[in-house]
Scaffold this motif. Structure first.
Motif, mmCIF file in Angstrom:
data_model
loop_
_atom_site.group_PDB
_atom_site.id
_atom_site.type_symbol
_atom_site.label_atom_id
_atom_site.label_comp_id
_atom_site.label_asym_id
_atom_site.label_seq_id
_atom_site.Cartn_x
_atom_site.Cartn_y
_atom_site.Cartn_z
ATOM 1 N N ILE A 63 0.870 -1.185 0.000
ATOM 2 C CA ILE A 63 0.000 0.000 0.000
ATOM 3 C C ILE A 63 0.899 1.224 0.000
ATOM 4 O O ILE A 63 1.814 1.322 0.813
ATOM 5 C CB ILE A 63 -0.904 0.040 1.252
ATOM 6 N N SER A 83 -3.164 0.736 -3.792
ATOM 7 C CA SER A 83 -2.970 -0.600 -3.238
ATOM 8 C C SER A 83 -2.542 -1.541 -4.348
ATOM 9 O O SER A 83 -3.108 -1.524 -5.441
ATOM 10 C CB SER A 83 -4.278 -1.091 -2.619
ATOM 11 N N LEU A 85 -2.453 -4.772 -3.533
ATOM 12 C CA LEU A 85 -2.963 -6.029 -3.000
ATOM 13 C C LEU A 85 -4.041 -6.576 -3.932
ATOM 14 O O LEU A 85 -4.921 -5.829 -4.364
ATOM 15 C CB LEU A 85 -3.556 -5.809 -1.610
ATOM 16 N N THR A 88 -8.441 -5.848 -4.049
ATOM 17 C CA THR A 88 -8.697 -4.712 -3.155
ATOM 18 C C THR A 88 -10.166 -4.308 -3.297
ATOM 19 O O THR A 88 -10.628 -4.051 -4.404
ATOM 20 C CB THR A 88 -7.771 -3.532 -3.495
ATOM 21 N N ILE A 91 -10.790 1.179 0.187
ATOM 22 C CA ILE A 91 -9.661 1.955 0.695
ATOM 23 C C ILE A 91 -10.236 3.012 1.635
ATOM 24 O O ILE A 91 -11.164 3.739 1.266
ATOM 25 C CB ILE A 91 -8.895 2.652 -0.447
ATOM 26 N N PRO A 114 -7.312 0.107 -7.853
ATOM 27 C CA PRO A 114 -7.265 0.295 -6.398
ATOM 28 C C PRO A 114 -6.449 1.533 -6.053
ATOM 29 O O PRO A 114 -5.387 1.466 -5.435
ATOM 30 C CB PRO A 114 -6.620 -0.993 -5.888
ATOM 31 N N VAL A 132 -6.729 -0.784 3.849
ATOM 32 C CA VAL A 132 -7.189 -1.439 2.630
ATOM 33 C C VAL A 132 -7.842 -2.768 3.003
ATOM 34 O O VAL A 132 -7.280 -3.540 3.780
ATOM 35 C CB VAL A 132 -6.012 -1.678 1.658
ATOM 36 N N ALA A 134 -8.767 -6.124 1.385
ATOM 37 C CA ALA A 134 -8.466 -6.897 0.180
ATOM 38 C C ALA A 134 -8.762 -8.363 0.462
ATOM 39 O O ALA A 134 -8.251 -8.921 1.439
ATOM 40 C CB ALA A 134 -6.998 -6.725 -0.220
#
Lengths: 154, 106
Positions: A63, A83, A85, A88, A91, A114, A132, A134
């Motif tokens: 992130i 992000s 990830l 996601t 946020i 994201p 976040v 995810a």
């Protein structure tokens, strides 16, 4: 949360119900959306995460928070969160030392990057968390932003 | 009725880059006026962005989003000429919906 606060919350709900009943807020019209009052009322990072449905969050290097190290004007602090990830879903931007911790929560549907960028108010120098969600799990990154003039004073 | 939003939607590669500026006081409810009275909170709580009937971003905001809020994000699946629609509603029930046409970008 103390009893007085609960009273205030109840009254708040009552006002909304009244607004709905009198047709100021028409149910189902346009943006019929919930607003997570409990989350926006929280006063600490851990309480905000709980109010957003998490039990805690893990630090993540995936992130990235893009924001100035020093904000000259706390009323307008640009903050972007990206992000990396997978999956996601949301946020959130949390400002630890603001009167209310949670600043914003963005839901990211599939097909949307994201990534979000906005501008926030900061009362004083504080850690800013990017939370976040995810794949149902909670992760965060943190960055300290120094504020030379607060954004919430009058 | 609040002033119109300024929305820009441009293609960047295969994605649509959306930047929006909304006209709103975003009062925290913590500020005092010149007479020392608290100014009641007045802030946008929900923002929804749609494209082709599909929500591409939805947000919930608190009082700590800056006055005249700015928002920037990107989504896939848009083409030049199509519309992006942004709506917001605040804590007093005021609302505003504006749209922009996706430009081909540079």
């Amino acid at each position: 949360m103390d009893a007085k606060r609960r009273e205030v919350l109840k009254t708040g709900g009552g006002v909304l119900a009244l607004a709905a009943a009198t047709g100021i807020l028409k149910p189902g019209e346009g943006l019929a959306q919930e607003w997570n009052k409990a989350a926006f009322d929280t006063r600490s990072v851990s309480d905000t995460i709980k109010a957003l449905g998490g039990s805690g969050s893990s630090p993540s290097g995936a992130i990235e928070i893009t924001a100035p190290d020093i904000a000259e004007n706390g009323a307008v602090v640009p903050v972007a969160v990206e992000s990396k990830l997978p999956r996601t879903q949301a946020i959130a931007i949390l400002i630890e030392k603001n009167p209310n911790t949670l600043s914003a929560e963005f839901e990211i549907p599939a097909g949307t990057d994201p990534f979000v960028s906005t501008r926030v108010k900061m009362a004083e120098t504080s850690n800013v968390y990017a939370l976040v969600i995810a794949d149902g799990k909670y992760f965060h990154a943190v960055k300290e932003i120094k504020v030379t003039i607060g954004g919430c004073g009058g | 009725m609040a002033d119109p939003m300024r929305i820009r939607a441009n293609m960047t590669g295969d994605k649509v880059e959306v930047k929006a500026l909304m006209a709103h006081e975003m009062e925290t409810g913590l500020r005092k006026d010149a007479k020392g009275n608290l100014v009641p909170s007045h802030f946008i709580r929900n923002v929804t962005v749609t494209h082709g009937g599909k929500t591409v971003l939805s947000a919930q905001w608190g009082t700590s989003i800056s006055k005249n809020p700015f928002m920037h994000f990107r989504f896939k699946g848009g083409k030049p000429g199509e519309k992006v629609t942004i709506s917001w509603i605040d804590n007093k029930g005021d609302k505003r919906t504006d749209e922009a046409t996706i430009a081909s970008g540079s």
